[in-house]
Design a protein around this motif. Structure first.
Motif, PDB file in Angstrom:
ATOM      1  N   VAL A  70       0.841  -1.206   0.000  1.00 33.14           N
ATOM      2  CA  VAL A  70       0.000   0.000   0.000  1.00 33.14           C
ATOM      3  C   VAL A  70       0.873   1.252   0.000  1.00 33.14           C
ATOM      4  O   VAL A  70       0.532   2.269  -0.623  1.00 33.14           O
ATOM      5  N   ASP A  71       1.996   1.184   0.703  1.00 35.33           N
ATOM      6  CA  ASP A  71       3.018   2.231   0.640  1.00 35.33           C
ATOM      7  C   ASP A  71       2.455   3.625   0.935  1.00 35.33           C
ATOM      8  O   ASP A  71       2.727   4.595   0.228  1.00 35.33           O
ATOM      9  N   GLY A  72       1.634   3.700   1.973  1.00 32.05           N
ATOM     10  CA  GLY A  72       1.159   5.003   2.424  1.00 32.05           C
ATOM     11  C   GLY A  72       0.010   5.592   1.645  1.00 32.05           C
ATOM     12  O   GLY A  72      -0.437   6.706   1.950  1.00 32.05           O
ATOM     13  N   ARG A  73      -0.502   4.879   0.639  1.00 28.05           N
ATOM     14  CA  ARG A  73      -1.593   5.454  -0.159  1.00 28.05           C
ATOM     15  C   ARG A  73      -2.883   5.605   0.642  1.00 28.05           C
ATOM     16  O   ARG A  73      -3.650   6.559   0.431  1.00 28.05           O
ATOM     17  N   VAL A  74      -3.138   4.670   1.525  1.00 21.98           N
ATOM     18  CA  VAL A  74      -4.233   4.768   2.504  1.00 21.98           C
ATOM     19  C   VAL A  74      -3.724   4.140   3.792  1.00 21.98           C
ATOM     20  O   VAL A  74      -2.740   3.392   3.774  1.00 21.98           O
ATOM     21  N   PRO A  75      -4.381   4.398   4.924  1.00 16.88           N
ATOM     22  CA  PRO A  75      -3.957   3.741   6.159  1.00 16.88           C
ATOM     23  C   PRO A  75      -4.161   2.223   6.093  1.00 16.88           C
ATOM     24  O   PRO A  75      -5.143   1.737   5.524  1.00 16.88           O
ATOM     25  N   VAL A  76      -3.230   1.496   6.671  1.00 21.31           N
ATOM     26  CA  VAL A  76      -3.356   0.052   6.870  1.00 21.31           C
ATOM     27  C   VAL A  76      -3.544  -0.186   8.359  1.00 21.31           C
ATOM     28  O   VAL A  76      -2.718   0.231   9.179  1.00 21.31           O
ATOM     29  N   ILE A  77      -4.636  -0.834   8.694  1.00 23.24           N
ATOM     30  CA  ILE A  77      -4.998  -1.082  10.090  1.00 23.24           C
ATOM     31  C   ILE A  77      -4.997  -2.585  10.307  1.00 23.24           C
ATOM     32  O   ILE A  77      -5.646  -3.332   9.565  1.00 23.24           O
ATOM     33  N   ALA A  78      -4.264  -3.047  11.301  1.00 22.54           N
ATOM     34  CA  ALA A  78      -4.088  -4.479  11.530  1.00 22.54           C
ATOM     35  C   ALA A  78      -4.957  -4.954  12.685  1.00 22.54           C
ATOM     36  O   ALA A  78      -4.958  -4.353  13.768  1.00 22.54           O
ATOM     37  N   GLY A  79      -5.677  -6.043  12.464  1.00 20.78           N
ATOM     38  CA  GLY A  79      -6.379  -6.699  13.554  1.00 20.78           C
ATOM     39  C   GLY A  79      -5.366  -7.325  14.501  1.00 20.78           C
ATOM     40  O   GLY A  79      -4.511  -8.099  14.076  1.00 20.78           O
ATOM     41  N   SER A  80      -5.460  -6.996  15.788  1.00 21.27           N
ATOM     42  CA  SER A  80      -4.491  -7.523  16.743  1.00 21.27           C
ATOM     43  C   SER A  80      -5.150  -7.922  18.060  1.00 21.27           C
ATOM     44  O   SER A  80      -4.519  -7.916  19.113  1.00 21.27           O
ATOM     45  N   GLY A  81      -6.416  -8.268  17.989  1.00 25.96           N
ATOM     46  CA  GLY A  81      -7.141  -8.636  19.200  1.00 25.96           C
ATOM     47  C   GLY A  81      -6.925 -10.093  19.585  1.00 25.96           C
ATOM     48  O   GLY A  81      -6.550 -10.933  18.771  1.00 25.96           O
ATOM     49  N   SER A  82      -7.159 -10.375  20.853  1.00 21.93           N
ATOM     50  CA  SER A  82      -7.066 -11.735  21.387  1.00 21.93           C
ATOM     51  C   SER A  82      -7.867 -11.779  22.674  1.00 21.93           C
ATOM     52  O   SER A  82      -8.116 -10.737  23.298  1.00 21.93           O
ATOM     53  N   ASN A  83      -8.253 -12.981  23.108  1.00 23.17           N
ATOM     54  CA  ASN A  83      -8.901 -13.087  24.415  1.00 23.17           C
ATOM     55  C   ASN A  83      -7.879 -13.205  25.536  1.00 23.17           C
ATOM     56  O   ASN A  83      -8.239 -13.334  26.701  1.00 23.17           O
ATOM     57  N   SER A  84      -6.599 -13.145  25.194  1.00 19.85           N
ATOM     58  CA  SER A  84      -5.512 -13.043  26.163  1.00 19.85           C
ATOM     59  C   SER A  84      -4.889 -11.653  26.019  1.00 19.85           C
ATOM     60  O   SER A  84      -4.414 -11.299  24.937  1.00 19.85           O
ATOM     61  N   THR A  85      -4.883 -10.880  27.064  1.00 19.54           N
ATOM     62  CA  THR A  85      -4.306  -9.538  26.990  1.00 19.54           C
ATOM     63  C   THR A  85      -2.839  -9.605  26.600  1.00 19.54           C
ATOM     64  O   THR A  85      -2.364  -8.807  25.777  1.00 19.54           O
ATOM     65  N   GLU A  86      -2.107 -10.567  27.156  1.00 18.29           N
ATOM     66  CA  GLU A  86      -0.689 -10.707  26.829  1.00 18.29           C
ATOM     67  C   GLU A  86      -0.490 -10.961  25.340  1.00 18.29           C
ATOM     68  O   GLU A  86       0.391 -10.367  24.708  1.00 18.29           O
ATOM     69  N   ASN A  87      -1.300 -11.851  24.762  1.00 16.41           N
ATOM     70  CA  ASN A  87      -1.187 -12.127  23.327  1.00 16.41           C
ATOM     71  C   ASN A  87      -1.570 -10.908  22.490  1.00 16.41           C
ATOM     72  O   ASN A  87      -0.953 -10.634  21.455  1.00 16.41           O
ATOM     73  N   ALA A  88      -2.603 -10.182  22.931  1.00 17.17           N
ATOM     74  CA  ALA A  88      -3.021  -8.981  22.195  1.00 17.17           C
ATOM     75  C   ALA A  88      -1.925  -7.923  22.218  1.00 17.17           C
ATOM     76  O   ALA A  88      -1.693  -7.239  21.214  1.00 17.17           O
ATOM     77  N   VAL A  89      -1.225  -7.795  23.323  1.00 17.04           N
ATOM     78  CA  VAL A  89      -0.107  -6.853  23.397  1.00 17.04           C
ATOM     79  C   VAL A  89       0.989  -7.264  22.425  1.00 17.04           C
ATOM     80  O   VAL A  89       1.535  -6.425  21.684  1.00 17.04           O
ATOM     81  N   ALA A  90       1.330  -8.552  22.394  1.00 19.82           N
ATOM     82  CA  ALA A  90       2.380  -9.029  21.485  1.00 19.82           C
ATOM     83  C   ALA A  90       1.993  -8.810  20.032  1.00 19.82           C
ATOM     84  O   ALA A  90       2.803  -8.321  19.218  1.00 19.82           O
ATOM     85  N   LEU A  91       0.756  -9.151  19.669  1.00 17.64           N
ATOM     86  CA  LEU A  91       0.281  -8.934  18.304  1.00 17.64           C
ATOM     87  C   LEU A  91       0.302  -7.452  17.948  1.00 17.64           C
ATOM     88  O   LEU A  91       0.697  -7.069  16.838  1.00 17.64           O
ATOM     89  N   SER A  92      -0.114  -6.618  18.883  1.00 20.80           N
ATOM     90  CA  SER A  92      -0.192  -5.182  18.623  1.00 20.80           C
ATOM     91  C   SER A  92       1.196  -4.582  18.441  1.00 20.80           C
ATOM     92  O   SER A  92       1.429  -3.788  17.514  1.00 20.80           O
ATOM     93  N   ARG A  93       2.122  -4.961  19.286  1.00 20.83           N
ATOM     94  CA  ARG A  93       3.487  -4.448  19.153  1.00 20.83           C
ATOM     95  C   ARG A  93       4.120  -4.889  17.835  1.00 20.83           C
ATOM     96  O   ARG A  93       4.797  -4.094  17.161  1.00 20.83           O
ATOM     97  N   ASP A  94       3.904  -6.149  17.461  1.00 22.71           N
ATOM     98  CA  ASP A  94       4.504  -6.646  16.219  1.00 22.71           C
ATOM     99  C   ASP A  94       3.853  -6.008  15.001  1.00 22.71           C
ATOM    100  O   ASP A  94       4.537  -5.730  14.000  1.00 22.71           O
ATOM    101  N   ALA A  95       2.541  -5.768  15.050  1.00 22.12           N
ATOM    102  CA  ALA A  95       1.877  -5.086  13.940  1.00 22.12           C
ATOM    103  C   ALA A  95       2.387  -3.651  13.809  1.00 22.12           C
ATOM    104  O   ALA A  95       2.586  -3.147  12.700  1.00 22.12           O
ATOM    105  N   GLU A  96       2.620  -2.999  14.939  1.00 23.23           N
ATOM    106  CA  GLU A  96       3.195  -1.650  14.902  1.00 23.23           C
ATOM    107  C   GLU A  96       4.592  -1.692  14.294  1.00 23.23           C
ATOM    108  O   GLU A  96       4.934  -0.859  13.447  1.00 23.23           O
ATOM    109  N   ARG A  97       5.412  -2.663  14.703  1.00 20.18           N
ATOM    110  CA  ARG A  97       6.760  -2.787  14.136  1.00 20.18           C
ATOM    111  C   ARG A  97       6.711  -3.041  12.634  1.00 20.18           C
ATOM    112  O   ARG A  97       7.592  -2.606  11.887  1.00 20.18           O
ATOM    113  N   ALA A  98       5.679  -3.759  12.193  1.00 20.23           N
ATOM    114  CA  ALA A  98       5.524  -4.055  10.766  1.00 20.23           C
ATOM    115  C   ALA A  98       5.094  -2.830   9.968  1.00 20.23           C
ATOM    116  O   ALA A  98       5.059  -2.882   8.734  1.00 20.23           O
TER     117      ALA A  98
END
Length: 297
Positions: A70-98
């Protein structure tokens, strides 16, 4: 002062699969189709993207590819939810890094957290990242609903940008707008409620239907944002049969089947999702034909 992560129609994009993994070439074609037809944001690895059946590696590779392509043409929003808060934090941090521009975080399913637990869950996630977070309220799938008072507490967090509202509870949506105003932006999570939520001050829709009708969903929201609710209401009514057909079975069974019928070759659904019934397949063929879309024989 907060600004909405996006305004308009964001597509909750399907994830194309081969028998073994994510089909990146097919995903590239889907993104091209969306951008050519004025979709305002790409929401990847959400419910419609079958994220719950994807491995961690698949999810991160898919987010990384979308961001790069997409290269900045529109926002890319990543689903990073989980029923484990710890897993959701890990997914969210990695999606941000990506490189994701924002995160879509569903309420923790199955646990049936209290409102106090939901506040803590989201505050911990929002504290762990530096990109905007969109809450996702879909009680029909998760077994828990967000209260307007809970939204009001979470709206105080600088990283919590808004909510994808798929509860269908318009009384609560109105109360949320009254309590939060522009400290918490609202996007419709139901295609057939997009114009109505925009009339209450919503900023757009996170759309399943946009996988197939991206220009129509974009145009619908633009009419709303231009305060032409008479025309928006008419277009919403014209799309009603199509919206209903895309939910004739649990999402994303109908939309993924429809994309394959249109030749997008997005591959199979992953168990426990499976192909639709013959009756649903016939309904999908008919609605695609009714909307003058080129169905494969």
């Amino acid at each position: 002062m907060k600004e909405p992560l996006f305004t308009g129609s964001g597509v909750a994009i399907v994830t194309p699969f081969t028998k073994e993994t994510v089909d990146i070439a097919a995903l590239r074609r889907l993104i091209d189709f969306q951008l050519e037809n004025h979709t305002d944001a790409i929401i990847v690895c959400g419910t419609t993207g079958e994220a719950s059946t994807m491995s961690y590696r698949e999810r991160m590779r898919t987010v990384e590819f979308c961001v790069e392509y997409v290269d900045g043409r529109v926002p890319v929003i990543a689903g990073s939810g989980s029923n484990s808060t710890e897993n959701a934090v890990a997914l969210s941090r990695d999606a941000e890094r990506a490189g994701a521009d924002g995160l879509l975080v569903v309420t923790p399913y199955y646990n049936k957290a209290t409102q106090k637990g939901l506040v803590r869950h989201y505050q911990v996630i929002a504290d762990a990242v530096h990109v905007p977070v969109i809450l996702y309220d879909v009680p029909s799938r998760t077994g828990v609903a967000m209260a307007p008072e809970t939204y009001a507490i979470l709206a105080e967090h600088p990283n919590i940008n808004g909510v994808k509202e798929a509860s269908g509870n318009f009384s609560n949506i109105q109360k949320t707008r009254s309590l939060c105003a522009d400290d918490l932006f609202i996007w419709s999570g139901n295609d057939d409620e997009a114009a109505a939520i925009c009339m209450l001050g919503g900023k757009g829709v996170i759309s399943v239907v946009a996988n197939i009708l991206p220009r129509e969903m974009h145009d619908l929201i633009q009419l709303c944002l231009s305060n032409d609710f008479a025309a928006a209401g008419q277009l919403q009514l014209e799309l009603k049969d199509f919206c209903d057909a895309m939910f004739c079975e649990v999402n994303p069974i109908p939309v993924k089947t429809a994309l394959n019928l249109l030749g997008f070759d997005v591959g199979p659904l992953r168990l426990p999702l499976c192909e639709p019934t013959e009756a649903s397949l016939a309904r999908l063929r008919k609605v695609l034909s009714d909307y003058h879309l080129p169905v494969l024989s």
